[in-house]
Write an enzyme that holds these catalytic residues in place. Structure first.
Site, PDB file in Angstrom:
ATOM      1  N   LYS A 116      87.165  54.686  56.923  1.00  0.00           N
ATOM      2  CA  LYS A 116      87.308  55.342  58.231  1.00  0.00           C
ATOM      3  C   LYS A 116      85.968  55.597  58.912  1.00  0.00           C
ATOM      4  O   LYS A 116      85.891  55.575  60.144  1.00  0.00           O
ATOM      5  CB  LYS A 116      88.078  56.633  58.060  1.00  0.00           C
ATOM      6  CG  LYS A 116      89.478  56.342  57.582  1.00  0.00           C
ATOM      7  CD  LYS A 116      90.366  57.519  57.708  1.00  0.00           C
ATOM      8  CE  LYS A 116      91.772  57.027  57.802  1.00  0.00           C
ATOM      9  NZ  LYS A 116      92.552  57.732  58.762  1.00  0.00           N
ATOM     10  N   LYS A 201      86.693  66.886  65.640  1.00  0.00           N
ATOM     11  CA  LYS A 201      87.316  67.898  66.488  1.00  0.00           C
ATOM     12  C   LYS A 201      88.834  67.758  66.296  1.00  0.00           C
ATOM     13  O   LYS A 201      89.361  66.642  66.272  1.00  0.00           O
ATOM     14  CB  LYS A 201      86.941  67.604  67.943  1.00  0.00           C
ATOM     15  CG  LYS A 201      87.612  68.471  68.956  1.00  0.00           C
ATOM     16  CD  LYS A 201      86.831  69.747  69.182  1.00  0.00           C
ATOM     17  CE  LYS A 201      87.634  70.773  69.948  1.00  0.00           C
ATOM     18  NZ  LYS A 201      87.333  72.148  69.514  1.00  0.00           N
ATOM     19  N   TYR A 202      89.510  68.882  66.131  1.00  0.00           N
ATOM     20  CA  TYR A 202      90.957  68.826  66.029  1.00  0.00           C
ATOM     21  C   TYR A 202      91.555  68.958  67.425  1.00  0.00           C
ATOM     22  O   TYR A 202      91.281  69.926  68.138  1.00  0.00           O
ATOM     23  CB  TYR A 202      91.478  69.946  65.115  1.00  0.00           C
ATOM     24  CG  TYR A 202      92.976  69.951  64.985  1.00  0.00           C
ATOM     25  CD1 TYR A 202      93.636  68.935  64.302  1.00  0.00           C
ATOM     26  CD2 TYR A 202      93.743  70.964  65.560  1.00  0.00           C
ATOM     27  CE1 TYR A 202      95.019  68.915  64.209  1.00  0.00           C
ATOM     28  CE2 TYR A 202      95.128  70.955  65.462  1.00  0.00           C
ATOM     29  CZ  TYR A 202      95.759  69.933  64.783  1.00  0.00           C
ATOM     30  OH  TYR A 202      97.124  69.917  64.679  1.00  0.00           O
ATOM     31  N   GLU A 287      91.866  55.046  64.310  1.00  0.00           N
ATOM     32  CA  GLU A 287      91.707  53.997  63.296  1.00  0.00           C
ATOM     33  C   GLU A 287      92.203  52.660  63.819  1.00  0.00           C
ATOM     34  O   GLU A 287      92.863  52.587  64.856  1.00  0.00           O
ATOM     35  CB  GLU A 287      92.431  54.360  61.994  1.00  0.00           C
ATOM     36  CG  GLU A 287      93.935  54.370  62.083  1.00  0.00           C
ATOM     37  CD  GLU A 287      94.596  54.494  60.705  1.00  0.00           C
ATOM     38  OE1 GLU A 287      93.952  54.214  59.671  1.00  0.00           O
ATOM     39  OE2 GLU A 287      95.788  54.853  60.667  1.00  0.00           O
ATOM     40  N   ARG A 291      96.747  44.681  60.435  1.00  0.00           N
ATOM     41  CA  ARG A 291      97.978  44.039  59.951  1.00  0.00           C
ATOM     42  C   ARG A 291      99.061  44.204  60.998  1.00  0.00           C
ATOM     43  O   ARG A 291      98.847  44.887  62.010  1.00  0.00           O
ATOM     44  CB  ARG A 291      98.428  44.744  58.666  1.00  0.00           C
ATOM     45  CG  ARG A 291      98.574  46.239  58.909  1.00  0.00           C
ATOM     46  CD  ARG A 291      99.248  46.986  57.812  1.00  0.00           C
ATOM     47  NE  ARG A 291      99.086  48.426  57.942  1.00  0.00           N
ATOM     48  CZ  ARG A 291      99.822  49.220  58.690  1.00  0.00           C
ATOM     49  NH1 ARG A 291     100.821  48.728  59.404  1.00  0.00           N
ATOM     50  NH2 ARG A 291      99.596  50.518  58.764  1.00  0.00           N
TER      51      ARG A 291
HETATM   52  P1  ADP Z   1      96.062  57.959  58.447  1.00  0.00           P
HETATM   53  O1  ADP Z   1      95.226  56.740  58.249  1.00  0.00           O
HETATM   54  O2  ADP Z   1      96.139  58.797  57.211  1.00  0.00           O
HETATM   55  O3  ADP Z   1      97.389  57.679  59.072  1.00  0.00           O
HETATM   56  P2  ADP Z   1      94.921  58.838  60.999  1.00  0.00           P
HETATM   57  O4  ADP Z   1      93.472  59.063  61.211  1.00  0.00           O
HETATM   58  O5  ADP Z   1      95.533  57.615  61.608  1.00  0.00           O
HETATM   59  O6  ADP Z   1      95.231  58.908  59.441  1.00  0.00           O
HETATM   60  O7  ADP Z   1      95.713  60.092  61.514  1.00  0.00           O
HETATM   61  C1  ADP Z   1      97.097  60.254  61.291  1.00  0.00           C
HETATM   62  C2  ADP Z   1      97.636  61.342  62.192  1.00  0.00           C
HETATM   63  O8  ADP Z   1      96.950  62.582  61.958  1.00  0.00           O
HETATM   64  C3  ADP Z   1      97.455  61.068  63.662  1.00  0.00           C
HETATM   65  O9  ADP Z   1      98.489  60.249  64.191  1.00  0.00           O
HETATM   66  C4  ADP Z   1      97.509  62.487  64.206  1.00  0.00           C
HETATM   67  O10 ADP Z   1      98.864  62.919  64.213  1.00  0.00           O
HETATM   68  C5  ADP Z   1      96.772  63.308  63.173  1.00  0.00           C
HETATM   69  N1  ADP Z   1      95.320  63.405  63.477  1.00  0.00           N
HETATM   70  C6  ADP Z   1      94.335  62.594  63.036  1.00  0.00           C
HETATM   71  N2  ADP Z   1      93.133  62.958  63.546  1.00  0.00           N
HETATM   72  C7  ADP Z   1      93.348  64.023  64.343  1.00  0.00           C
HETATM   73  C8  ADP Z   1      92.513  64.862  65.175  1.00  0.00           C
HETATM   74  N3  ADP Z   1      91.192  64.658  65.278  1.00  0.00           N
HETATM   75  N4  ADP Z   1      93.111  65.857  65.873  1.00  0.00           N
HETATM   76  C9  ADP Z   1      94.443  66.080  65.775  1.00  0.00           C
HETATM   77  N5  ADP Z   1      95.278  65.340  65.005  1.00  0.00           N
HETATM   78  C10 ADP Z   1      94.757  64.328  64.295  1.00  0.00           C
END
Ligand code: ADP
Length: 451
Positions: A116, A201-202, A287, A291
Site C-alpha cells: 500500500k 487522515k480519516y 488503492e 485484477r
Molecule cells: P483494503 O485493501 O483492506 O480493502 P482499502 O484501503 O481499500 O483497504 O480500504 C477499505 C475501506 O476502508 C474503504 O473502502 C473505506 O471504507 C475504508 N477506508 C480506507 N481508508 C480510509 C480513510 N482514510 N478514511 C475513511 N475510511 C477509509
C-alpha cells in the site's frame, strides 16, 4: 491468440471467465478441489484437473499444483479471476518462467500495488490525488504523533500489507494513539505477517468510487467510467452501481482522465481498478486492484464492453479493441451480491440449495454457479450469485431490480436477498444518498428496532 486457458478459480467467476473463453473459441481447463468435483465450472469446461483437498491453501492457493495442472493439460495461459492467486506477483512470475501467460499485469506492477505504501507513492508520482498522511511507514510513536498532529484527528492506522478491509484502526484523539498503534501493529503481524503500518487522515463521510481501466501494456490505456461501491458492511462491498449517483459530469471527466493518463504512464497491462474515497468534491486514492473485480459486470452493463474478452485479447499481445472516444456509458446498472448468509447476523449459511430460481427479462444478468440441488461447501467465501440489473436510467434500474428481487427464489439455505428487499424500499437508497457508513448505520438501527 491464446489456445487454451486454465482458470485458476472456482464459483461464479470461474464460470464468467469460461463463458468469455467459449465465445472467443479458446479451450478451457477447470481446476477444482475434491469438494468441487461436481461444480458448474468443472462441468462446463473442456477439461478439468483436481488440484487437491478442500482447504484453499492446499488447492486454489497451491501454485505448484496449478502449474502442474497447466502442464498436464497443455494450457498456454492462466486466468486467475479475483481473490486466490490473482494478485500474487510470485504466481505470475512462476507462470512466466514456465512459458505460461498470466492473464493480468506484470508481476512488477502487481508487487507495487500490493504494497500500500509503494502504491501510494506511485500514485503521487503519476499525478493521482491521495489521502493526506505519513509519507511512508511509521517508525515509532513519536513520528506517529507528529503525523497525526499535522493532518489532524481523526486518523486511520492502516497495515501496509493489508487487504480485505482488515488491519485498520480509527483513532479519534491523541490520547488513544499509542494504544491503537500497538494494537494495529500486533493485529497486522498476526494477519499479514508484517507489523508495518502507516497513517492517513480519516475521512468521516466519504463515498467509495472506483474507476475501471484497461491498458495494453505498451502505453495505451482507457477508462470505462466509475462504480460507486459505498454500500459496504465491514469494508466489504454489498451493492455496487454505475454511474455513481453522486458525481457530476465535470468530476467524472476529471477523475477518468487522471486515471487513464496515470495507467498509460505506468504502461499498465490488462484490467485494473483504481479506488478512491470521494468527499466534498475531492478524490483520494486508496488503492489499485490489479485484477478483475467482483463488481465488473456493472461496468460491462453500461459500456457494453466485455472486460474478460479485453483481458484475453491483451494477454495475447493484441491491441485494445476500443479507443476512449468509443466508450459511451448508457443508462444505469446495479449489482447486488447475494451471499449464503443469515440476512440479520451475517453468519455463513452453507448447505443444500433445495430450490434455485433466478429472475429474467430485459436488463437482468445473473452471474452464479449454483443450481437447485447444489450443496454449498463450507470452505469458501459465501458469495453464491450476483444479480446485475440495467435500465435506461437509475429509476428504471431500481424498478427493475425491485421486480427481479421479488422473482428470485433460493430455498434450503439463508441468503442476503431479504437485505436487498429492505434496501430497495429505502428513501436514501432511492435518492442515491449514502456514504461508506450508511449501511452499517442502517443495520445498527434495524437491530435496535428489533431489540
Ligand atoms: P483494503 O485493501 O483492506 O480493502 P482499502 O484501503 O481499500 O483497504 O480500504 C477499505 C475501506 O476502508 C474503504 O473502502 C473505506 O471504507 C475504508 N477506508 C480506507 N481508508 C480510509 C480513510 N482514510 N478514511 C475513511 N475510511 C477509509
Amino acid at each position: 491468440m491464446i489456445q487454451k486457458i486454465l482458470i485458476a478459480n472456482r464459483g461464479e467467476i470461474a464460470l464468467r471467465v469460461l463463458r468469455a473463453c467459449k465465445e472467443l473459441g479458446i479451450k478451457t481447463v477447470a481446476v477444482h478441489s475434491t469438494s468441487d468435483a461436481d461444480a458448474m465450472h468443472v462441468r462446463f469446461a473442456d477439461e478439468s484437473v483436481c488440484i487437491g483437498p478442500p482447504s484453499c491453501r492446499d488447492s486454489y492457493l497451491n501454485m505448484h499444483q496449478i502449474v502442474a495442472a497447466c502442464e498436464i493439460a497443455g494450457a498456454d495461459a492462466v486466468h486467475p479471476g479475483y481473490g486466490f492467486l490473482s494478485e500474487n506477483a510470485k504466481f505470475a512470475e512462476i507462470l512466466e518462467s514456465h512459458g505460461i501467460t498470466f492473464i493480468g499485469p506484470t508481476s512488477a506492477h502487481i508487487r507495487i500495488m500490493g504494497d500500500k505504501i509503494e502504491a501510494k507513492k506511485t500514485a503521487v508520482r503519476l499525478g493521482i490525488p491521495v489521502v493526506p498522511g505519513s509519507e511512508g511507514l511509521i517508525s515509532d510513536d513519536t513520528e506517529a504523533r507528529k503525523v497525526a498532529h499535522k493532518i489532524g484527528y481523526p486518523v486511520i492506522i492502516k497495515a501496509s500489507a493489508g487487504g480485505g478491509g482488515r488491519g485498520m484502526k480509527i483513532v479519534r484523539t491523541a490520547a488513544d494513539l499509542q494504544v491503537s498503534l500497538a494494537a494495529a501493529r500486533s493485529e497486522s503481524k498476526a494477519i499479514f505477517g508484517s507489523d508495518c503500518v502507516y497513517i492517513e487522515k480519516y475521512l468521516e463521510k466519504p463515498r467509495h468510487i472506483e474507476v475501471q481501466i484497461i491498458g495494453d501494456g505498451a502505453g495505451k490505456a482507457i477508462h470505462l467510467g466509475e462504480r460507486d461501491c459505498s454500500l459496504q458492511r465491514r469494508h466489504q462491498k454489498v451493492w455496487e452501481e454505475a454511474p455513481s449517483p453522486a458525481l457530476n459530469a465535470k468530476d467524472r471527466k476529471k477523475i477518468g482522465e487522471i486515471v487513464a493518463n496515470a495507467s498509460a504512464q505506468l504502461g499498465y497491462r490488462g484490467a485494473g481498478t483504481i479506488e478512491f474515497l470521494y468527499e466534498d468534491g475531492e478524490f483520494y486514492f486508496i488503492e489499485m486492484n490489479t485484477r478483475l473485480q467482483v463488481e465488473h459486470p456493472v461496468t460491462e452493463a453500461v459500456t457494453g464492453v466485455d472486460l474478460v474478452h479485453e483481458q484475453i485479447r491483451i494477454a495475447s499481445g493484441e491491441h485494445l479493441s476500443i479507443s476512449q472516444d468509443k466508450i459511451y456509458c448508457s443508462g444505469h446498472a446495479i449489482e447486488c451480491r447475494i451471499n449464503a448468509e443469515d440476512p440479520i447476523n451475517f453468519m455463513p449459511s452453507p448447505g443444500l440449495i433445495t430450490h434455485f430460481h433466478t429472475p429474467g427479462g430485459l436488463g437482468i444478468r445473473i452471474d452464479s454457479a449454483v443450481y437447485s440441488g447444489y450443496r454449498i461447501p463450507p470452505h469458501y467465501d459465501s458469495l453464491i450469485g450476483k444479480l446485475i440489473v440495467h435500465g435506461r436510467n437509475r429509476i428504471e434500474c431500481m424498478m427493475r431490480l425491485r421486480r427481479a428481487l421479488d422473482e428470485f427464489v433460493v430455498d434450503g439455505i439463508k441468503t442476503t436477498l431479504p437485505l436487498f428487499q429492505y434496501l430497495i424500499k429505502n428513501t436514501d437508497i432511492a435518492d442515491g444518498n449514502y456514504n461508506i457508513h450508511w449501511l452499517e448505520d442502517f443495520l445498527a438501527r434495524k437491530a435496535d428496532d428489533k431489540a
